[in-house]
Scaffold this active site. Structure first.
Site, PDB file in Angstrom:
ATOM      1  N   GLU A 154      30.030 -19.330  -1.027  1.00  0.00           N
ATOM      2  CA  GLU A 154      30.974 -19.862  -0.168  1.00  0.00           C
ATOM      3  C   GLU A 154      31.001 -21.365  -0.532  1.00  0.00           C
ATOM      4  O   GLU A 154      30.022 -21.944  -0.594  1.00  0.00           O
ATOM      5  CB  GLU A 154      30.997 -19.444   1.270  1.00  0.00           C
ATOM      6  CG  GLU A 154      29.613 -19.408   1.851  1.00  0.00           C
ATOM      7  CD  GLU A 154      29.552 -18.813   3.378  1.00  0.00           C
ATOM      8  OE1 GLU A 154      29.300 -17.524   3.459  1.00  0.00           O
ATOM      9  OE2 GLU A 154      29.887 -19.671   4.165  1.00  0.00           O
TER      10      GLU A 154
ATOM     11  N   CYS B   4      31.653 -28.990   0.156  1.00  0.00           N
ATOM     12  CA  CYS B   4      30.250 -28.568   0.813  1.00  0.00           C
ATOM     13  C   CYS B   4      29.973 -27.153  -0.317  1.00  0.00           C
ATOM     14  O   CYS B   4      30.721 -26.517  -0.039  1.00  0.00           O
ATOM     15  CB  CYS B   4      30.007 -28.199   2.123  1.00  0.00           C
ATOM     16  SG  CYS B   4      28.352 -27.321   2.410  1.00  0.00           S
TER      17      CYS B   4
ATOM     18  N   CYS C  74      19.209 -17.431  -0.267  1.00  0.00           N
ATOM     19  CA  CYS C  74      17.965 -18.441  -0.082  1.00  0.00           C
ATOM     20  C   CYS C  74      16.873 -17.654   0.149  1.00  0.00           C
ATOM     21  O   CYS C  74      16.700 -16.583   0.898  1.00  0.00           O
ATOM     22  CB  CYS C  74      18.697 -19.391   0.812  1.00  0.00           C
ATOM     23  SG  CYS C  74      17.395 -20.953   0.971  1.00  0.00           S
TER      24      CYS C  74
ATOM     25  N   CYS D 216      14.548 -20.295   6.836  1.00  0.00           N
ATOM     26  CA  CYS D 216      14.738 -20.798   8.079  1.00  0.00           C
ATOM     27  C   CYS D 216      15.376 -19.927   8.969  1.00  0.00           C
ATOM     28  O   CYS D 216      16.410 -19.189   8.847  1.00  0.00           O
ATOM     29  CB  CYS D 216      15.455 -22.308   7.984  1.00  0.00           C
ATOM     30  SG  CYS D 216      14.889 -23.236   6.739  1.00  0.00           S
TER      31      CYS D 216
ATOM     32  N   CYS E 113      19.072 -19.946  10.368  1.00  0.00           N
ATOM     33  CA  CYS E 113      20.098 -20.183   9.263  1.00  0.00           C
ATOM     34  C   CYS E 113      20.532 -18.572   8.737  1.00  0.00           C
ATOM     35  O   CYS E 113      19.640 -17.651   8.684  1.00  0.00           O
ATOM     36  CB  CYS E 113      19.484 -20.655   8.054  1.00  0.00           C
ATOM     37  SG  CYS E 113      20.921 -20.855   6.664  1.00  0.00           S
TER      38      CYS E 113
ATOM     39  N   GLY F  86      21.708 -21.847  -0.125  1.00  0.00           N
ATOM     40  CA  GLY F  86      20.861 -22.144  -1.037  1.00  0.00           C
ATOM     41  C   GLY F  86      19.852 -23.303  -0.954  1.00  0.00           C
ATOM     42  O   GLY F  86      20.430 -24.146  -0.070  1.00  0.00           O
ATOM     43  N   GLU F  87      18.976 -23.421  -1.378  1.00  0.00           N
ATOM     44  CA  GLU F  87      17.969 -24.623  -1.456  1.00  0.00           C
ATOM     45  C   GLU F  87      18.028 -25.412  -2.762  1.00  0.00           C
ATOM     46  O   GLU F  87      17.547 -24.827  -3.785  1.00  0.00           O
ATOM     47  CB  GLU F  87      16.466 -24.109  -1.207  1.00  0.00           C
ATOM     48  CG  GLU F  87      15.526 -25.291  -1.327  1.00  0.00           C
ATOM     49  CD  GLU F  87      15.951 -26.602  -0.621  1.00  0.00           C
ATOM     50  OE1 GLU F  87      16.237 -26.791   0.373  1.00  0.00           O
ATOM     51  OE2 GLU F  87      15.608 -27.670  -1.439  1.00  0.00           O
TER      52      GLU F  87
ATOM     53  N   LEU G 161      14.973 -31.869   8.755  1.00  0.00           N
ATOM     54  CA  LEU G 161      13.709 -32.100   9.764  1.00  0.00           C
ATOM     55  C   LEU G 161      13.426 -31.112  10.943  1.00  0.00           C
ATOM     56  O   LEU G 161      12.706 -30.239  10.898  1.00  0.00           O
ATOM     57  CB  LEU G 161      13.608 -33.679   9.994  1.00  0.00           C
ATOM     58  CG  LEU G 161      12.464 -34.041  10.707  1.00  0.00           C
ATOM     59  CD1 LEU G 161      11.477 -33.979   9.651  1.00  0.00           C
ATOM     60  CD2 LEU G 161      12.573 -35.586  11.294  1.00  0.00           C
ATOM     61  N   HIS G 162      14.417 -31.063  11.830  1.00  0.00           N
ATOM     62  CA  HIS G 162      14.735 -30.145  13.022  1.00  0.00           C
ATOM     63  C   HIS G 162      13.486 -30.176  13.904  1.00  0.00           C
ATOM     64  O   HIS G 162      13.499 -29.431  14.808  1.00  0.00           O
ATOM     65  CB  HIS G 162      14.739 -28.783  12.196  1.00  0.00           C
ATOM     66  CG  HIS G 162      16.103 -28.728  11.428  1.00  0.00           C
ATOM     67  ND1 HIS G 162      17.400 -29.520  11.643  1.00  0.00           N
ATOM     68  CD2 HIS G 162      16.483 -28.044  10.099  1.00  0.00           C
ATOM     69  CE1 HIS G 162      18.186 -29.193  10.626  1.00  0.00           C
ATOM     70  NE2 HIS G 162      17.510 -28.273   9.870  1.00  0.00           N
TER      71      HIS G 162
ATOM     72  N   ASN H 187      24.683 -24.248  15.408  1.00  0.00           N
ATOM     73  CA  ASN H 187      25.616 -23.113  15.133  1.00  0.00           C
ATOM     74  C   ASN H 187      24.984 -21.718  15.401  1.00  0.00           C
ATOM     75  O   ASN H 187      24.538 -20.981  14.515  1.00  0.00           O
ATOM     76  CB  ASN H 187      26.350 -23.292  13.644  1.00  0.00           C
ATOM     77  CG  ASN H 187      27.738 -22.775  13.890  1.00  0.00           C
ATOM     78  OD1 ASN H 187      27.955 -21.901  14.704  1.00  0.00           O
ATOM     79  ND2 ASN H 187      28.540 -23.366  12.973  1.00  0.00           N
TER      80      ASN H 187
ATOM     81  N   CYS I 134      26.513 -22.167   7.638  1.00  0.00           N
ATOM     82  CA  CYS I 134      26.094 -21.605   6.310  1.00  0.00           C
ATOM     83  C   CYS I 134      25.872 -20.230   6.131  1.00  0.00           C
ATOM     84  O   CYS I 134      25.100 -19.499   7.002  1.00  0.00           O
ATOM     85  CB  CYS I 134      24.981 -22.176   5.748  1.00  0.00           C
ATOM     86  SG  CYS I 134      24.619 -23.932   6.182  1.00  0.00           S
TER      87      CYS I 134
HETATM   88  N1  SAH Z   1      18.577 -25.567   2.039  1.00  0.00           N
HETATM   89  C1  SAH Z   1      19.186 -26.901   2.252  1.00  0.00           C
HETATM   90  C2  SAH Z   1      20.583 -27.061   2.271  1.00  0.00           C
HETATM   91  C3  SAH Z   1      21.305 -25.930   2.957  1.00  0.00           C
HETATM   92  S1  SAH Z   1      21.508 -25.906   4.578  1.00  0.00           S
HETATM   93  C4  SAH Z   1      18.520 -27.410   3.439  1.00  0.00           C
HETATM   94  O1  SAH Z   1      17.804 -26.756   4.098  1.00  0.00           O
HETATM   95  O2  SAH Z   1      18.688 -28.562   3.789  1.00  0.00           O
HETATM   96  C5  SAH Z   1      22.306 -27.203   5.248  1.00  0.00           C
HETATM   97  C6  SAH Z   1      21.845 -27.769   6.590  1.00  0.00           C
HETATM   98  O3  SAH Z   1      22.446 -26.900   7.526  1.00  0.00           O
HETATM   99  C7  SAH Z   1      20.357 -27.917   6.885  1.00  0.00           C
HETATM  100  O4  SAH Z   1      20.275 -28.899   7.405  1.00  0.00           O
HETATM  101  C8  SAH Z   1      20.238 -26.452   7.405  1.00  0.00           C
HETATM  102  O5  SAH Z   1      19.003 -26.759   8.321  1.00  0.00           O
HETATM  103  C9  SAH Z   1      21.461 -26.459   8.455  1.00  0.00           C
HETATM  104  N2  SAH Z   1      21.617 -25.321   9.142  1.00  0.00           N
HETATM  105  C10 SAH Z   1      21.563 -23.943   8.571  1.00  0.00           C
HETATM  106  N3  SAH Z   1      21.833 -23.310   9.596  1.00  0.00           N
HETATM  107  C11 SAH Z   1      22.279 -23.857  10.749  1.00  0.00           C
HETATM  108  C12 SAH Z   1      22.939 -23.467  11.825  1.00  0.00           C
HETATM  109  N4  SAH Z   1      23.048 -22.060  12.131  1.00  0.00           N
HETATM  110  N5  SAH Z   1      23.003 -24.519  12.629  1.00  0.00           N
HETATM  111  C13 SAH Z   1      23.117 -25.866  12.406  1.00  0.00           C
HETATM  112  N6  SAH Z   1      22.589 -26.058  11.237  1.00  0.00           N
HETATM  113  C14 SAH Z   1      22.082 -25.164  10.346  1.00  0.00           C
END
Ligand code: SAH
Length: 348
Positions: free
Chosen positions: A97, A110, A117, A121, A124, A164-165, A220-221, A295, A338
């Protein structure tokens, strides 16, 4: 393997490589420039439309090369902000997507860098079924080419923040960045490109050494190793200290300010203490913080922070002179997070 991918993927070649290919098949080198222009500027979908090439050459190209083409499988258009989400089918039947967003400063796309992936996380949706495979440079490019053709509007910004990463697909990512920013192609300025990583430290440093002008965004989170480990398995491999060092290294090598992404999860990482810890952690880094209201995905029970917590968190950072914005939540009515659209498609 699928028949077409036995042939050489011509869309993943840079001009030097394409010139080499032309030499190999006994063609003049100016043909390489013509073909490159058809593929990367005119965004041709077939060799047959390359009408300034002699017919025999077009036939040779057809026999020896494949022109990667993503098929639009689905499109969703947000009623609230015009954001469009696309599901594209790859040659092997996998789907990825991509999202098109309209901002006042231009159109942003995007893109995904992998099918699925393996980073795991917890919040995600892209990672729930693991990694299927990495994308070729051509498959990353064509998400943008396809969208530019479908919308009829120029793409000026790219974020590699879809499924993906990207730093887990390092070589192909680098080739993609070269091809998309190259002046012989769409020539999208590196300053308008952001690559987001969950924090694969050695590859962040490697990327810094490439001395590109792209923005590096770090997901970072969390502000302590313990908390980050609960959200992101990658935190078991690299500590926050190593991560922040890698960010400093990136800034010193490229002069580019780091973006920190921080998804606010209700009751998990959105307290005053979290904000204070974040300030201490990144105080020394030349950076910008992007707060993302999480989200929520159906498969997990994380909830969004409420508005007052989000604003309070932002104010705290601002008072400490940290650049901060709250991400505009675009396309929430169309499975914006995502991996949500792809997952739904697979289930159906
Ligand atoms: N793998 C990479 C890029 C893809 S994710 C990374 O981790 O950065 C893109 C961003 O969306 C990342 O910051 C990820 O942590 C965040 N993300 C993924 N799922 C999410 C969700 N449900 N709500 C908010 N942010 C989310």
């Amino acid at each position: 393997m699928n028949e077409i991918m036995k042939k050489k993927d011509i869309k993943s070649l840079n001009l030097i490589e394409l010139t080499e290919e032309m030499k190999k098949i006994g063609e003049k080198s100016f043909r390489a420039k013509q073909i490159y222009d058809w593929i990367h500027v005119k965004l041709a979908d077939s060799f047959s439309e390359m009408n300034n090439l002699p017919k025999p050459l077009r036939e040779t190209l057809e026999e020896n090369y494949t022109l990667v083409y993503l098929k639009k499988e689905a499109e969703q258009i947000s009623k609230t902000d015009g954001t469009r989400k696309y599901l594209f089918e790859l040659y092997d039947g996998n789907v990825v997507e991509s999202v098109w967003m309209k901002y006042h400063h231009g159109n942003s796309v995007c893109i995904s860098s992998q099918v699925g992936c393996r980073m795991g996380c917890k919040f995600c949706a892209s990672t729930l079924d693991g990694l299927e495979r990495s994308l070729e440079p051509s498959e990353m490019l064509d998400q943008i080419y396809r969208i530019q053709k479908l919308t009829g509007e120029r793409v000026s910004n790219i974020v590699v923040m879809g499924t993906g990463e990207p730093l887990d697909n390092y070589e192909n990512l680098l080739k993609f960045l070269e091809l998309i920013s190259n002046e012989d192609g769409l020539h999208i300025s590196q300053r308008n490109i952001t690559v987001s990583t969950c924090g694969i430290v050695p590859n962040m440093k490697k990327l810094a050494d490439e001395a590109l002008q792209i923005t590096l965004a770090l997901s970072l989170h969390a502000t302590t190793d313990e908390k980050r480990k609960l959200l992101m398995p990658i935190a078991n491999r690299y500590s926050l200290t190593e991560l922040i060092d890698a960010c400093q290294y990136y800034f010193h090598k490229t002069g580019r300010r780091i973006t920190f992404e921080y998804a606010l999860v209700g009751g998990v990482n959105d307290t005053d203490q979290d904000a204070n810890e974040l300030i201490t952690l990144i105080r020394q880094v030349n950076c910008h913080v992007n707060l993302i209201p999480v989200n929520p995905i159906a498969e997990r029970d994380y909830v969004e922070s409420d508005r007052s917590h989000i604003l309070n968190f932002k104010n705290k950072l601002e008072k400490n002179k940290i650049n901060v914005t709250i991400r505009r939540e675009m396309g929430r009515d169309i499975d914006g997070a995502c991996g949500q659209l792809r997952r739904r498609h697979r289930k159906e």
